[in-house]
Motif scaffolding. Sequence first.
Motif, short mmCIF file in Angstrom:
data_model
loop_
_atom_site.label_atom_id
_atom_site.label_comp_id
_atom_site.label_asym_id
_atom_site.label_seq_id
_atom_site.Cartn_x
_atom_site.Cartn_y
_atom_site.Cartn_z
N PRO A 350 92.91 105.24 -24.19
CA PRO A 350 91.62 104.54 -24.28
C PRO A 350 90.84 104.97 -25.51
CG PRO A 350 91.93 105.46 -22.09
CD PRO A 350 93.06 105.99 -22.93
N SER A 351 90.15 104.03 -26.15
CA SER A 351 89.45 104.33 -27.39
C SER A 351 88.00 103.85 -27.28
CB SER A 351 90.19 103.64 -28.55
OG SER A 351 89.65 103.97 -29.78
N ALA A 352 87.25 104.52 -26.39
CA ALA A 352 85.84 104.14 -26.19
C ALA A 352 85.01 104.63 -27.37
CB ALA A 352 85.32 104.73 -24.88
N GLY A 353 83.78 104.14 -27.50
CA GLY A 353 82.91 104.60 -28.58
C GLY A 353 82.25 103.43 -29.28
N LYS A 354 81.59 103.77 -30.41
CA LYS A 354 80.80 102.76 -31.12
C LYS A 354 81.70 101.89 -32.02
CE LYS A 354 76.53 102.36 -33.71
NZ LYS A 354 75.26 103.00 -33.90
N ILE A 355 81.48 100.58 -31.95
CA ILE A 355 82.22 99.66 -32.82
C ILE A 355 81.29 99.32 -33.98
CG2 ILE A 355 83.42 97.45 -32.99
CD1 ILE A 355 83.87 97.50 -30.00
N THR A 356 81.52 99.91 -35.14
CA THR A 356 80.62 99.62 -36.27
C THR A 356 81.13 98.40 -37.04
OG1 THR A 356 81.80 101.33 -37.45
CG2 THR A 356 79.65 101.92 -36.59
N ARG A 357 82.46 98.29 -37.09
CA ARG A 357 83.05 97.17 -37.83
C ARG A 357 83.56 96.15 -36.83
NH1 ARG A 357 88.19 97.36 -41.40
NH2 ARG A 357 87.92 95.44 -42.56
N TRP A 358 83.04 94.95 -36.92
CA TRP A 358 83.43 93.90 -35.96
C TRP A 358 83.41 92.57 -36.69
CZ3 TRP A 358 85.79 93.80 -31.42
CH2 TRP A 358 85.70 92.67 -30.61
N GLU A 359 84.57 92.14 -37.13
CA GLU A 359 84.68 90.85 -37.83
C GLU A 359 85.62 89.96 -37.04
OE1 GLU A 359 85.84 91.72 -41.92
OE2 GLU A 359 84.57 93.48 -41.82
N PRO A 360 85.04 89.16 -36.13
CA PRO A 360 85.88 88.33 -35.27
C PRO A 360 86.45 87.13 -36.00
CG PRO A 360 83.56 88.00 -34.74
CD PRO A 360 83.60 89.05 -35.82
N PRO A 361 87.58 86.61 -35.56
CA PRO A 361 88.18 85.44 -36.20
C PRO A 361 87.43 84.16 -35.83
CG PRO A 361 89.46 86.07 -34.29
CD PRO A 361 88.37 87.08 -34.40
N GLY A 362 87.67 83.10 -36.60
CA GLY A 362 87.05 81.81 -36.31
C GLY A 362 87.96 80.68 -36.76
N GLY A 363 87.35 79.57 -37.08
CA GLY A 363 88.14 78.44 -37.58
C GLY A 363 88.65 77.54 -36.47
N PRO A 364 89.39 76.49 -36.86
CA PRO A 364 89.82 75.47 -35.88
C PRO A 364 90.63 76.06 -34.73
CG PRO A 364 90.42 74.83 -38.14
CD PRO A 364 89.88 76.22 -38.20
N GLY A 365 90.31 75.62 -33.53
CA GLY A 365 91.11 75.98 -32.36
C GLY A 365 91.00 77.42 -31.92
N GLN A 398 102.57 75.75 -33.13
CA GLN A 398 101.31 75.79 -33.90
C GLN A 398 100.32 76.78 -33.30
OE1 GLN A 398 100.97 71.49 -33.57
NE2 GLN A 398 100.77 71.32 -35.80
N ALA A 399 100.33 76.84 -31.96
CA ALA A 399 99.41 77.79 -31.30
C ALA A 399 99.80 79.23 -31.66
CB ALA A 399 99.44 77.58 -29.79
N LEU A 400 101.10 79.51 -31.73
CA LEU A 400 101.56 80.86 -32.10
C LEU A 400 101.16 81.18 -33.54
CD1 LEU A 400 105.06 80.75 -30.39
CD2 LEU A 400 103.32 82.49 -29.94
N ASP A 401 101.36 80.22 -34.44
CA ASP A 401 101.00 80.44 -35.85
C ASP A 401 99.49 80.65 -35.99
OD1 ASP A 401 103.64 80.18 -36.53
OD2 ASP A 401 103.48 78.08 -37.14
N ARG A 402 98.74 79.87 -35.24
CA ARG A 402 97.28 79.98 -35.30
C ARG A 402 96.81 81.32 -34.74
NH1 ARG A 402 94.10 74.62 -33.82
NH2 ARG A 402 94.41 74.26 -36.03
N THR A 403 97.48 81.78 -33.66
CA THR A 403 97.14 83.08 -33.08
C THR A 403 97.41 84.18 -34.11
OG1 THR A 403 97.77 82.24 -30.90
CG2 THR A 403 97.47 84.60 -31.07
N ALA A 404 98.56 84.08 -34.77
CA ALA A 404 98.90 85.09 -35.79
C ALA A 404 97.83 85.11 -36.89
CB ALA A 404 100.28 84.79 -36.37
N ARG A 405 97.41 83.93 -37.30
CA ARG A 405 96.38 83.82 -38.34
C ARG A 405 95.06 84.43 -37.86
NH1 ARG A 405 91.47 81.25 -37.98
NH2 ARG A 405 92.29 79.26 -37.23
N ALA A 406 94.66 84.11 -36.63
CA ALA A 406 93.40 84.64 -36.10
C ALA A 406 93.46 86.16 -35.97
CB ALA A 406 93.09 84.00 -34.76
N LEU A 407 94.60 86.68 -35.54
CA LEU A 407 94.74 88.13 -35.39
C LEU A 407 94.64 88.85 -36.73
CD1 LEU A 407 97.62 88.18 -32.74
CD2 LEU A 407 95.34 89.14 -32.38
N ARG A 408 95.13 88.18 -37.77
CA ARG A 408 95.01 88.79 -39.11
C ARG A 408 93.55 88.87 -39.54
NH1 ARG A 408 99.93 86.25 -40.42
NH2 ARG A 408 98.86 84.41 -41.19
#
Length: 448
Positions: A350-365, A398-408
């Motif tokens: 477990p890695s509890a603690g403060k999240i200072t960096r948080w850049e969530p993915p976005g874009g279509p779908g 396409q969903a798999l490719d999009r997931t890979a893109r969002a995870l990056r």
Amino acid sequence: MFKRVLIANRGEIALRIMRACRELGVEAVCVYSTADKDAPYLKMADRAICIGPGPAKESYLNISRIIAAAEIADVDAIHPGYGFLSERPDFSQACRDCKIEFIGPSPEAMQALGDKVDCKKTAKDNGVPVFPGSKDAVEDEEEAVRIAGEIGFPVIIKASAGGGGRGMKVCHNEATLRSMLRVASQEAQAAFGNGAVFIEKYLERARHVEVQMLGDKHGNAVYLWERDCSLQRRHQKVIEEAPAPGVDRERLKKVCESAAKMIRSVNYAGAATCEFLLDETGHFYMLEVNTRVQVEHPVTEMITGVDIVQMSIRIAAGEKIPFKQDDVRIHGHAIECRICAEDPAEGFRPSAGKITRWEPPGGPGVRLDTHVVPGYVVPPNYDSMVAKLIVHAPTREQALDRTARALREFQAGPIKTTVPLHQRLVENTDFRRGGVDIHYLERLLKQG
Ligand code: ADP
């Protein structure tokens, strides 16, 4: 419709329910423990009430404190979310006693389906296939050994009141069965307040396929088709998707119709999930019914366009399901990754603690269900899930490719998350081919 609803939960699901309330024009009251006092989603609530200290037993699992908060805020209904009190018939009963609508099934329906031993009986009575195993809870060792002899090893010991993948023991021989039985019962008593355990045949290679159900108070039951949740670690889901890849739709329809029978048999009102295992020959067996909204409900929302959380509220308020079975259509493919504050490189510490960096993915779908914002501190007290990444696209590939893109795109730190594990999985050729079994991920992790 209700005027005001209390949300007896925390984190992303509390926010998800709050959003559903907003869209329905319903006021949302949140409860929180002192460990969550600075959680940003509380500011979005119409009212937030502290119900106790961090340990769940003294707050989110404390029925009298939650009912007291509901009375203070004068709410019409309580939404339990998932986990915590969501599957406790005594909570549903306490709401009824206090004349507060419980957004979920009646205590009777919850007992008949939520208790695993009772649920298997309900399944048998309705001609829904279940695993061979003990008919009731097993009382003594000799009985367990006799039943295991009849069905053959391996067998699995499960807690009747179990959940969250906890308290299950796989036994490959008589000696382990004998030694594990008492341990399993004691653990079940400690974890769930009920020591009843049962045994059933353990399937080595199977897929987890579950059916999203809705039932209303007017006798209607509709299925929103299936999800495949075979990628699991320690019996807990890691990635879920819909529809299930590589299974013919006719067979899936049979699975869905079995789920509908279960719901109808108890006049179920609300959202429920019937879980099945599908073996290599295409046979399916009912595992259990979860009498609440599931973590993975969004994948079904994405492919059907039905807002399951809103529906749960509307059903509790007495509305009829506004569509028929034949109106439910599947559009494209959806995948959900459960992002947890754990370090996959360090045995999922477990890695509890403060999240200072948080850049969530976005874009279509891309949909991100999360309560996290930059600066959020993950409390050590609760589940480690910090976000659900849900991706929708016209096809599975396409969903798999999009997931890979969002995870990056997804950047979080300095805490560790399971994003790297998900990245590895969406690129994995066996998973991409479709149809991995429930033990696939454990085997993969063992290989390193
Ligand atoms: P819980 O309520 O704790 O989530 P479930 O009964 O839903 O427990 O089982 C969770 C997971 O455990 C399943 O998805 C599956 O991977 C595994 N499991 C449960 N029962 C069996 C069984 N009889 N054979 C093989 N695996 C099983």
